[in-house]
Enzyme design. Sequence first.
Site, PDB file in Angstrom:
ATOM      1  N   ASP A  89      38.326  48.726  34.713  1.00 55.57           N
ATOM      2  CA  ASP A  89      39.472  47.825  34.920  1.00 55.57           C
ATOM      3  C   ASP A  89      38.973  46.617  35.696  1.00 55.57           C
ATOM      4  O   ASP A  89      38.232  46.766  36.663  1.00 55.57           O
ATOM      5  CB  ASP A  89      40.575  48.563  35.707  1.00 55.57           C
ATOM      6  N   GLY A 148      45.980  45.073  37.354  1.00 57.99           N
ATOM      7  CA  GLY A 148      46.007  46.427  37.917  1.00 57.99           C
ATOM      8  C   GLY A 148      45.686  46.397  39.408  1.00 57.99           C
ATOM      9  O   GLY A 148      45.287  45.377  39.954  1.00 57.99           O
ATOM     10  N   ASP A 186      34.886  44.137  33.253  1.00 59.82           N
ATOM     11  CA  ASP A 186      35.688  43.515  32.203  1.00 59.82           C
ATOM     12  C   ASP A 186      35.240  44.067  30.845  1.00 59.82           C
ATOM     13  O   ASP A 186      34.044  44.008  30.529  1.00 59.82           O
ATOM     14  CB  ASP A 186      35.461  41.997  32.278  1.00 59.82           C
ATOM     15  N   ALA A 243      43.538  48.650  28.419  1.00 60.57           N
ATOM     16  CA  ALA A 243      43.213  47.329  28.972  1.00 60.57           C
ATOM     17  C   ALA A 243      43.620  46.258  27.975  1.00 60.57           C
ATOM     18  O   ALA A 243      43.274  46.329  26.795  1.00 60.57           O
ATOM     19  CB  ALA A 243      41.723  47.237  29.261  1.00 60.57           C
ATOM     20  N   TYR A 250      50.245  38.025  21.282  1.00 55.02           N
ATOM     21  CA  TYR A 250      50.152  39.398  21.800  1.00 55.02           C
ATOM     22  C   TYR A 250      50.483  40.410  20.695  1.00 55.02           C
ATOM     23  O   TYR A 250      49.733  41.361  20.453  1.00 55.02           O
ATOM     24  CB  TYR A 250      51.123  39.564  22.977  1.00 55.02           C
ATOM     25  N   ILE A 305      70.364  37.539  34.236  1.00 51.50           N
ATOM     26  CA  ILE A 305      70.453  38.054  32.858  1.00 51.50           C
ATOM     27  C   ILE A 305      70.398  36.859  31.913  1.00 51.50           C
ATOM     28  O   ILE A 305      71.141  35.889  32.084  1.00 51.50           O
ATOM     29  CB  ILE A 305      71.761  38.843  32.649  1.00 51.50           C
ATOM     30  N   ARG A 348      68.089  47.383  24.329  1.00 44.55           N
ATOM     31  CA  ARG A 348      66.689  47.806  24.370  1.00 44.55           C
ATOM     32  C   ARG A 348      66.626  49.330  24.333  1.00 44.55           C
ATOM     33  O   ARG A 348      67.582  50.015  24.676  1.00 44.55           O
ATOM     34  CB  ARG A 348      66.013  47.305  25.667  1.00 44.55           C
ATOM     35  N   ARG A 351      66.918  33.151  26.092  1.00 47.07           N
ATOM     36  CA  ARG A 351      65.554  32.647  25.860  1.00 47.07           C
ATOM     37  C   ARG A 351      65.278  32.698  24.364  1.00 47.07           C
ATOM     38  O   ARG A 351      65.492  33.742  23.727  1.00 47.07           O
ATOM     39  CB  ARG A 351      64.535  33.493  26.634  1.00 47.07           C
TER      40      ARG A 351
HETATM   41  P1  NAD Z   1      49.132  46.488  33.106  1.00 44.35           P
HETATM   42  O1  NAD Z   1      48.913  45.005  33.106  1.00 44.35           O
HETATM   43  O2  NAD Z   1      49.674  47.120  34.332  1.00 44.35           O
HETATM   44  O3  NAD Z   1      47.804  47.253  32.672  1.00 44.35           O
HETATM   45  C1  NAD Z   1      46.739  46.654  32.001  1.00 44.35           C
HETATM   46  C2  NAD Z   1      45.478  46.962  32.786  1.00 44.35           C
HETATM   47  O4  NAD Z   1      44.355  46.432  32.084  1.00 44.35           O
HETATM   48  C3  NAD Z   1      45.485  46.331  34.174  1.00 44.35           C
HETATM   49  O5  NAD Z   1      45.069  47.278  35.135  1.00 44.35           O
HETATM   50  C4  NAD Z   1      44.475  45.187  34.057  1.00 44.35           C
HETATM   51  O6  NAD Z   1      43.842  44.889  35.288  1.00 44.35           O
HETATM   52  C5  NAD Z   1      43.520  45.743  33.006  1.00 44.35           C
HETATM   53  N1  NAD Z   1      42.808  44.722  32.246  1.00 44.35           N
HETATM   54  C6  NAD Z   1      43.325  43.610  31.657  1.00 44.35           C
HETATM   55  N2  NAD Z   1      42.354  42.927  31.040  1.00 44.35           N
HETATM   56  C7  NAD Z   1      41.200  43.611  31.233  1.00 44.35           C
HETATM   57  C8  NAD Z   1      39.855  43.409  30.841  1.00 44.35           C
HETATM   58  N3  NAD Z   1      39.486  42.333  30.141  1.00 44.35           N
HETATM   59  N4  NAD Z   1      38.912  44.325  31.212  1.00 44.35           N
HETATM   60  C9  NAD Z   1      39.262  45.413  31.942  1.00 44.35           C
HETATM   61  N5  NAD Z   1      40.521  45.647  32.350  1.00 44.35           N
HETATM   62  C10 NAD Z   1      41.483  44.764  31.998  1.00 44.35           C
HETATM   63  O7  NAD Z   1      50.094  46.771  31.854  1.00 44.35           O
HETATM   64  P2  NAD Z   1      50.791  48.119  31.386  1.00 44.35           P
HETATM   65  O8  NAD Z   1      52.237  47.852  31.320  1.00 44.35           O
HETATM   66  O9  NAD Z   1      50.277  49.290  32.151  1.00 44.35           O
HETATM   67  O10 NAD Z   1      50.268  48.185  29.882  1.00 44.35           O
HETATM   68  C11 NAD Z   1      49.224  49.046  29.473  1.00 44.35           C
HETATM   69  C12 NAD Z   1      49.070  48.924  27.977  1.00 44.35           C
HETATM   70  O11 NAD Z   1      50.288  49.305  27.327  1.00 44.35           O
HETATM   71  C13 NAD Z   1      48.748  47.518  27.493  1.00 44.35           C
HETATM   72  O12 NAD Z   1      47.815  47.582  26.448  1.00 44.35           O
HETATM   73  C14 NAD Z   1      50.079  47.014  27.000  1.00 44.35           C
HETATM   74  O13 NAD Z   1      49.933  46.019  26.011  1.00 44.35           O
HETATM   75  C15 NAD Z   1      50.707  48.281  26.460  1.00 44.35           C
HETATM   76  N6  NAD Z   1      52.179  48.260  26.421  1.00 44.35           N
HETATM   77  C16 NAD Z   1      52.906  48.226  27.568  1.00 44.35           C
HETATM   78  C17 NAD Z   1      54.301  48.218  27.495  1.00 44.35           C
HETATM   79  C18 NAD Z   1      55.171  48.182  28.721  1.00 44.35           C
HETATM   80  O14 NAD Z   1      56.417  48.157  28.583  1.00 44.35           O
HETATM   81  N7  NAD Z   1      54.643  48.208  29.932  1.00 44.35           N
HETATM   82  C19 NAD Z   1      54.939  48.224  26.243  1.00 44.35           C
HETATM   83  C20 NAD Z   1      54.151  48.249  25.109  1.00 44.35           C
HETATM   84  C21 NAD Z   1      52.770  48.289  25.199  1.00 44.35           C
END
Ligand code: NAD
Length: 310
Positions: A33, A38, A57, A77, A144, A204, A212, A269
């Site tokens: 990470d 994070g 990374d 990630a 995205y 809102i 949702r 939005r």
């Molecule tokens: P988050 O941002 O808390 O977690 C993502 C993590 O990836 C973070 O800890 C960040 O530091 C790390 N990260 C980002 N880029 C990086 C890189 N280049 N190298 C290493 N680490 C990296 O988000 P989350 O909500 O925990 O989401 C986790 C996953 O779930 C993501 O892939 C997100 O797209 C997916 N997701 C989340 C939701 C939601 O509602 N939270 C919904 C659909 C999908």
Amino acid sequence: MKNKNILITGGAGFIGSHIANELMESNNITIIDNLSTGNIKNLKSKDHDNLNFIEGDICNFNLDDLTCDIDYIFHLAAMASVPLSIERPEECNEINLNATVKLLKSAADNDVEKIVFSSSSAVYGENRNMPLKETEPPMPKSPYASSKASCELYLKSFYESYGLKYTALRYFNVFGPKQDKNSQYSSVIPNFISALLEGKQAEIYGDGEQTRDFVYVGDIVKANIAASEADYNGIINVASGKKLSVNRLYEIVKDTLGSDLEPKYLPERPRDIKHSLADISNMEKINLKIDSDNFESQLIETINWFKTIL
Ligand code: NAD
């Protein structure tokens, strides 16, 4: 799951840290990470004997080293923000797609047993054919969403080309403890809770009648573990299968907190979708059941966690 070697990318994030904390006692966990969103504090112990935490990374790390001797990968990630991906599409592509393809190649070369990928309901985009089934065509509305849909296609092609097993989990609106409330892109539940706990009016967008499909982070953890253990290669929606309007959500949060503050309505939005609801019948393919009657107790757990950080 026991005594497995597990790689969690993004394991210090909101969802990834819940998965890591659940699996840490009985498996060897490696997390990579870069801490961009994070936080190491999300992990129950960063010095745990079973944890190898790498601050790095995925875009420039040697992923062959990382996937060597790994049984399962949970790949989370990502640039996880829709608005940020619209601001910085090339960077989104680099992290979300290019690094994923490199990870898949390393995983295939190193005979990883299975990869579980965090996809998103965002891939459905403009598709209004509710409840949304996995077979519906992706209609992404953001870089995205396109990156997640592209990763799903790559996962399928790696399965066909190299036999790399996979499940892509399309999460709907995830909520729970540790969700970031400070991000400018944070989502509706943390926004409502933190506003009301701070005695401020919650905002809102639109008339609040948008709906949702909310799913608790604990159920996302279960989905990841179930997917890793199941003999299923493909895409699965992970959601409650129930719709809740933003206005109703606000009422529940307000009542739970004993607040009498009214929300502030702002203009809709343009990119927001009006309704989102999952068909969850495919969850049985990974032996996953989500009890959607627990929403209020899960919300209370979430609120209690927010109280500890405010
Ligand atoms: P988050 O941002 O808390 O977690 C993502 C993590 O990836 C973070 O800890 C960040 O530091 C790390 N990260 C980002 N880029 C990086 C890189 N280049 N190298 C290493 N680490 C990296 O988000 P989350 O909500 O925990 O989401 C986790 C996953 O779930 C993501 O892939 C997100 O797209 C997916 N997701 C989340 C939701 C939601 O509602 N939270 C919904 C659909 C999908």
